[in-house]
Write a protein that holds these residues in place. Structure first.
Motif, short mmCIF file in Angstrom:
data_model
loop_
_atom_site.label_atom_id
_atom_site.label_comp_id
_atom_site.label_asym_id
_atom_site.label_seq_id
_atom_site.Cartn_x
_atom_site.Cartn_y
_atom_site.Cartn_z
N ILE A 15 0.86 -1.18 0.00
CA ILE A 15 0.04 -0.11 0.10
C ILE A 15 0.79 1.22 -0.04
CG2 ILE A 15 -1.85 1.38 1.25
CD1 ILE A 15 -2.49 -1.66 2.58
N LEU A 16 0.56 2.21 -0.80
CA LEU A 16 1.15 3.49 -0.99
C LEU A 16 0.34 4.47 -0.42
CD1 LEU A 16 2.81 3.04 -4.53
CD2 LEU A 16 3.61 2.37 -2.24
N LEU A 17 0.81 5.36 0.64
CA LEU A 17 -0.11 6.47 1.15
C LEU A 17 0.72 7.70 1.00
CD1 LEU A 17 -2.54 7.33 2.44
CD2 LEU A 17 -1.34 7.26 4.74
N MET A 18 0.37 8.43 -0.10
CA MET A 18 1.14 9.68 -0.63
C MET A 18 0.27 10.84 -0.61
SD MET A 18 1.21 8.68 -4.48
CE MET A 18 2.03 7.07 -4.13
N GLY A 19 1.08 11.94 -0.33
CA GLY A 19 0.35 13.20 -0.39
C GLY A 19 1.52 14.59 -0.10
N PRO A 20 1.00 15.79 -0.09
CA PRO A 20 1.93 16.81 0.03
C PRO A 20 2.03 17.00 1.38
CG PRO A 20 -0.41 17.64 -0.38
CD PRO A 20 -0.50 15.97 -0.46
N GLY A 204 -3.64 8.87 -2.57
CA GLY A 204 -3.04 10.10 -2.54
C GLY A 204 -4.10 10.87 -1.65
N LEU A 205 -3.56 11.62 -0.52
CA LEU A 205 -4.34 12.36 0.22
C LEU A 205 -3.99 13.95 -0.38
CD1 LEU A 205 -3.38 11.26 3.60
CD2 LEU A 205 -5.27 10.57 2.49
N VAL A 206 -5.44 14.21 -0.88
CA VAL A 206 -5.13 15.60 -1.91
C VAL A 206 -6.12 16.76 -1.15
CG1 VAL A 206 -5.64 16.65 -4.08
CG2 VAL A 206 -4.23 14.43 -3.78
N PRO A 207 -5.81 17.77 -0.80
CA PRO A 207 -6.80 18.77 -0.24
C PRO A 207 -7.61 19.27 -1.12
CG PRO A 207 -4.69 19.94 -0.67
CD PRO A 207 -4.19 18.51 -1.10
N GLN A 285 4.59 18.61 -5.33
CA GLN A 285 4.04 17.25 -4.76
C GLN A 285 2.60 17.14 -5.34
OE1 GLN A 285 4.45 18.23 -0.51
NE2 GLN A 285 6.07 16.40 -0.30
N ILE A 286 1.53 17.84 -5.30
CA ILE A 286 0.25 17.76 -5.92
C ILE A 286 0.33 17.77 -7.33
CG2 ILE A 286 -1.80 18.82 -6.15
CD1 ILE A 286 -1.67 20.18 -3.46
N THR A 287 1.26 18.38 -7.84
CA THR A 287 1.45 18.38 -9.32
C THR A 287 1.89 16.77 -9.72
OG1 THR A 287 1.75 20.84 -9.84
CG2 THR A 287 2.55 19.31 -11.49
N TRP A 288 2.94 16.35 -8.96
CA TRP A 288 3.31 14.88 -9.42
C TRP A 288 2.12 13.87 -9.00
CZ3 TRP A 288 7.61 11.79 -10.03
CH2 TRP A 288 8.90 12.64 -10.31
N LEU A 289 1.25 14.18 -8.17
CA LEU A 289 0.19 13.28 -8.11
C LEU A 289 -0.94 13.43 -9.25
CD1 LEU A 289 -0.45 13.91 -4.03
CD2 LEU A 289 0.46 11.92 -4.98
N GLY A 290 -1.23 14.42 -9.65
CA GLY A 290 -2.04 14.79 -10.50
C GLY A 290 -1.45 14.31 -12.07
N VAL A 298 -8.17 10.86 -2.08
CA VAL A 298 -9.03 10.95 -0.92
C VAL A 298 -8.91 12.48 -0.34
CG1 VAL A 298 -9.53 10.23 1.47
CG2 VAL A 298 -8.87 8.37 -0.06
N ASP A 299 -9.78 12.81 0.04
CA ASP A 299 -9.67 14.54 0.57
C ASP A 299 -9.13 14.37 2.07
OD1 ASP A 299 -9.98 17.07 1.35
OD2 ASP A 299 -12.06 17.14 1.14
N CYS A 300 -7.80 14.95 2.01
CA CYS A 300 -7.29 14.79 3.18
C CYS A 300 -7.75 15.94 4.31
CB CYS A 300 -5.79 15.17 3.13
SG CYS A 300 -5.17 17.01 2.69
#
Length: 318
Positions: A15-20, A204-207, A285-290, A298-300
């Motif tokens: 499991i990978l949990l990533m986010g800014p 990805g935890l993204v606001p 980081q958010i650009t990488w995710l998108g 998931v909305d952090c």
């Protein structure tokens, strides 16, 4: 099911949990560790450094005692760490975790490391101290924007994705060109040498509101200063032979404190400069995710973020 899908289904899960930065990754991970048979692996290029605790938001001793994290405190701030070493260390940790009958949960915000783990590594020349020293000397004379302009002539594809002051990556791209005689982008396009060894669930935890994340970033950097970040940098400089060009001292927060301590930035601007640099990091980081990693998001900021992530994991693990 095609052959590739069949192969992936036979791979062990991870499991990978990533986010800014400031998105609450560690808090979510600790909750997950209480609900699932997982062990945590840090995916953070700053937390690998010993004695760099405050500015890296490293989990405290009590948290680590309750929930150990792999790949924290690996090297001294005088040393360098790479995506290649991360992959080797992470794969070794994942193997050991599986041998204990648990699932690896990789948590962090160093998106390059996630990308290397998911896509494999490119066969690049190792770091060369003499070449790096020559590039650093040129940067000291001409400035990193000038070296970025030089890179744009040698490797326009890589230069286009780098900020003109991203010293570490500009240096590496120029180093690769000088050592390999080919642009970094061409070597990457030629192929990767290692396929994924797991069936990954990437979350990805993204606001949902960037302004709220900015408030959290401001609060967190202010807390770091209140908790002694400046004293931590003083202690690091007393204990280790450090200079501004080291990867450890290029980390967000540490770079800004270093500049103040060297007299190259006003003390009164430290809070503002640190917050701005952290916001820029979060933006990248958010650009990488998108654009590159594209995890399930998931909305952090959601009140039930833990439950949303847990639901994804329950589906994945079956």
């Amino acid at each position: 099911m095609n052959a590739a899908a069949a192969h992936r289904s036979q791979l062990p899960p991870a499991i990978l949990l990533m986010g800014p930065t400031a998105s609450g990754k560690t808090a979510v991970a600790l909750t997950l560790a209480r609900r699932f048979p997982v062990e945590l692996i840090s995916v953070d290029s700053a937390q690998v450094f010993c004695d760099m605790n405050i500015g890296t938001a490293k989990p405290d001793a009590a948290t680590l005692a309750l929930c150990p994290h792999h790949l924290i405190d690996l090297i001294s701030p005088q040393q360098a760490y790479s995506a290649a070493r991360f992959c080797a260390d992470a794969l070794a940790a994942m193997t050991a975790i599986r041998a204990r009958g648990k699932v690896p949960l990789l948590v962090g915000g160093t998106m390059l490391y996630f990308k290397a783990l998911l896509e494999g590594l490119v066969d690049l020349p190792p770091a060369d101290p003499a070449t790096r020293a020559a590039i650093d000397r040129q940067a000291a004379t001409d400035g990193w924007p000038a070296l970025h302009a030089e890179l744009a002539l040698l490797d326009p594809i890589t230069a286009a994705r780098l900020h003109s002051t991203d010293a570490q990556r500009i240096q590496r791209a120029l180093e690769v060109f000088h050592l390999a005689g080919r642009p970094l982008s061409a070597l990457i396009a030629a192929g990767r040498t290692q396929a994924p060894t797991s069936q990954f669930l990437a979350i990805g935890l993204v606001p949902s509101e960037r302004s709220v994340l900015h408030q959290l970033i401001a609060q967190r950097f202010a807390a770091m200063l209140e908790n002694g970040l400046e004293d931590e940098v003083v202690a690091l400089r007393e204990k280790y032979a450090l200079h501004a060009g080291l990867p450890s001292m290029r980390c967000v927060g540490y770079r800004q404190v270093w500049e103040v301590q060297e007299g190259r930035a006003p003390r009164g601007e430290l809070l503002e400069r640190g917050i701005y640099a952290t916001r820029q990091l979060a933006k990248r980081q958010i650009t990488w995710l998108g654009n590159t990693l594209r995890p399930t998001t998931v909305d952090c900021l959601a009140a039930d973020v833990d439950d949303q992530v847990a639901w994804q994991i329950e589906r994945f693990l079956g």
